[in-house]
Design a protein around this motif. Sequence first.
Motif, PDB file in Angstrom:
ATOM      1  N   PRO A   1      50.711 -12.692 -58.136  1.00 44.06           N
ATOM      2  CA  PRO A   1      50.600 -13.335 -56.820  1.00 44.06           C
ATOM      3  C   PRO A   1      49.145 -13.381 -56.379  1.00 44.06           C
ATOM      4  O   PRO A   1      48.387 -12.429 -56.578  1.00 44.06           O
ATOM      5  CB  PRO A   1      51.437 -12.433 -55.916  1.00 44.06           C
ATOM      6  N   LEU A   2      48.753 -14.495 -55.785  1.00 40.49           N
ATOM      7  CA  LEU A   2      47.353 -14.715 -55.428  1.00 40.49           C
ATOM      8  C   LEU A   2      46.805 -13.613 -54.533  1.00 40.49           C
ATOM      9  O   LEU A   2      45.708 -13.113 -54.759  1.00 40.49           O
ATOM     10  CB  LEU A   2      47.191 -16.084 -54.764  1.00 40.49           C
ATOM     11  N   GLY A   3      47.558 -13.186 -53.528  1.00 43.84           N
ATOM     12  CA  GLY A   3      47.083 -12.123 -52.636  1.00 43.84           C
ATOM     13  C   GLY A   3      46.801 -10.841 -53.395  1.00 43.84           C
ATOM     14  O   GLY A   3      45.774 -10.184 -53.185  1.00 43.84           O
ATOM     15  N   GLN A   4      47.689 -10.482 -54.300  1.00 42.68           N
ATOM     16  CA  GLN A   4      47.513  -9.273 -55.117  1.00 42.68           C
ATOM     17  C   GLN A   4      46.294  -9.417 -56.024  1.00 42.68           C
ATOM     18  O   GLN A   4      45.497  -8.492 -56.167  1.00 42.68           O
ATOM     19  CB  GLN A   4      48.770  -9.036 -55.956  1.00 42.68           C
TER      20      GLN A   4
ATOM     21  N   LEU B   1      41.812 -21.670 -45.352  1.00 48.85           N
ATOM     22  CA  LEU B   1      42.006 -21.174 -46.706  1.00 48.85           C
ATOM     23  C   LEU B   1      43.484 -21.320 -47.052  1.00 48.85           C
ATOM     24  O   LEU B   1      44.348 -20.924 -46.265  1.00 48.85           O
ATOM     25  CB  LEU B   1      41.581 -19.714 -46.809  1.00 48.85           C
ATOM     26  N   VAL B   2      43.753 -21.870 -48.219  1.00 51.73           N
ATOM     27  CA  VAL B   2      45.126 -22.139 -48.619  1.00 51.73           C
ATOM     28  C   VAL B   2      45.339 -21.622 -50.032  1.00 51.73           C
ATOM     29  O   VAL B   2      44.535 -21.900 -50.926  1.00 51.73           O
ATOM     30  CB  VAL B   2      45.420 -23.664 -48.593  1.00 51.73           C
ATOM     31  N   GLY B   3      46.417 -20.875 -50.244  1.00 52.91           N
ATOM     32  CA  GLY B   3      46.806 -20.477 -51.587  1.00 52.91           C
ATOM     33  C   GLY B   3      47.751 -21.519 -52.158  1.00 52.91           C
ATOM     34  O   GLY B   3      48.746 -21.859 -51.542  1.00 52.91           O
ATOM     35  N   ARG B   4      47.398 -22.072 -53.310  1.00 52.82           N
ATOM     36  CA  ARG B   4      48.260 -23.033 -54.007  1.00 52.82           C
ATOM     37  C   ARG B   4      48.506 -22.477 -55.395  1.00 52.82           C
ATOM     38  O   ARG B   4      47.663 -22.587 -56.267  1.00 52.82           O
ATOM     39  CB  ARG B   4      47.603 -24.403 -54.089  1.00 52.82           C
TER      40      ARG B   4
ATOM     41  N   ASP C   1      38.900 -11.057 -47.195  1.00 51.87           N
ATOM     42  CA  ASP C   1      38.340  -9.792 -47.678  1.00 51.87           C
ATOM     43  C   ASP C   1      37.590  -9.991 -48.991  1.00 51.87           C
ATOM     44  O   ASP C   1      36.486  -9.480 -49.180  1.00 51.87           O
ATOM     45  CB  ASP C   1      39.449  -8.752 -47.872  1.00 51.87           C
ATOM     46  N   TYR C   2      38.194 -10.738 -49.930  1.00 52.69           N
ATOM     47  CA  TYR C   2      37.569 -10.983 -51.231  1.00 52.69           C
ATOM     48  C   TYR C   2      36.246 -11.735 -51.056  1.00 52.69           C
ATOM     49  O   TYR C   2      35.225 -11.355 -51.632  1.00 52.69           O
ATOM     50  CB  TYR C   2      38.503 -11.767 -52.149  1.00 52.69           C
TER      51      TYR C   2
ATOM     52  N   ASP D   1      49.160 -13.182 -45.674  1.00 48.49           N
ATOM     53  CA  ASP D   1      48.727 -12.162 -46.626  1.00 48.49           C
ATOM     54  C   ASP D   1      47.638 -12.728 -47.532  1.00 48.49           C
ATOM     55  O   ASP D   1      46.624 -12.079 -47.778  1.00 48.49           O
ATOM     56  CB  ASP D   1      49.934 -11.676 -47.446  1.00 48.49           C
ATOM     57  N   VAL D   2      47.833 -13.936 -48.024  1.00 48.29           N
ATOM     58  CA  VAL D   2      46.842 -14.576 -48.886  1.00 48.29           C
ATOM     59  C   VAL D   2      45.555 -14.839 -48.105  1.00 48.29           C
ATOM     60  O   VAL D   2      44.460 -14.564 -48.591  1.00 48.29           O
ATOM     61  CB  VAL D   2      47.388 -15.892 -49.488  1.00 48.29           C
TER      62      VAL D   2
END
Length: 190
Positions: free
Chosen positions: A168-171, A127-130, A108-109, A101-102
């Motif tokens: 949340p990062l994705g949001q 790409l990694v969400g931390r 997209d962003y 999701d992230v």
Amino acid sequence: KEIVATQLEIVRAAWPCLRPGGALVYATCSLRPREDEDIVDQVLKEFGDAELEDLSGLAAGGDATLRLWPQTHDSAGFFAAKLRKAGDGGGAAVATDADEDVADAARDYLRDAWGVTSLVGPASSRLVGRGANLWLAPAAPPLAKNLRYERAGAKLVEALKVRGKAVPLGQALRSGRVRATHEFATTLGG
């Protein structure tokens, strides 16, 4: 005597900030048991939720902690212990999303806000969400069993808080509630 008190104060201050299931690595460049094993023993006595993890496999002749002797390891003297806070981490205060999701929201962003359709970097980069940050991280082999790189990569964007609360990062990426890092913006902004 003063340094021992300071070291213990630092660990005492850090322990309550650690989430359940989190780890604290206590390391010194000392060979003195008062600064090393004695501090670890004190932490284990004071904090009932502290557990010592076994580091014996990292150097020959080690016990649960890691000690490097100058004459044996051709290095400066060194001590390390890994303490884990009991629990499963369910109480973590950081907002999270599923990795895919992230990654989808990040792509997209980057495309919509910056016109970026591919990022320059090693082919194995991802790409990694931390937590509240989006990083471009190289895929790297583990340094040793169960030891991984934690901060390798380039931070691209940070999620903004909404009314003081983590999103949340994705949001945050989907809603545009992010701020590009200075380095990322100036690199792409020319």
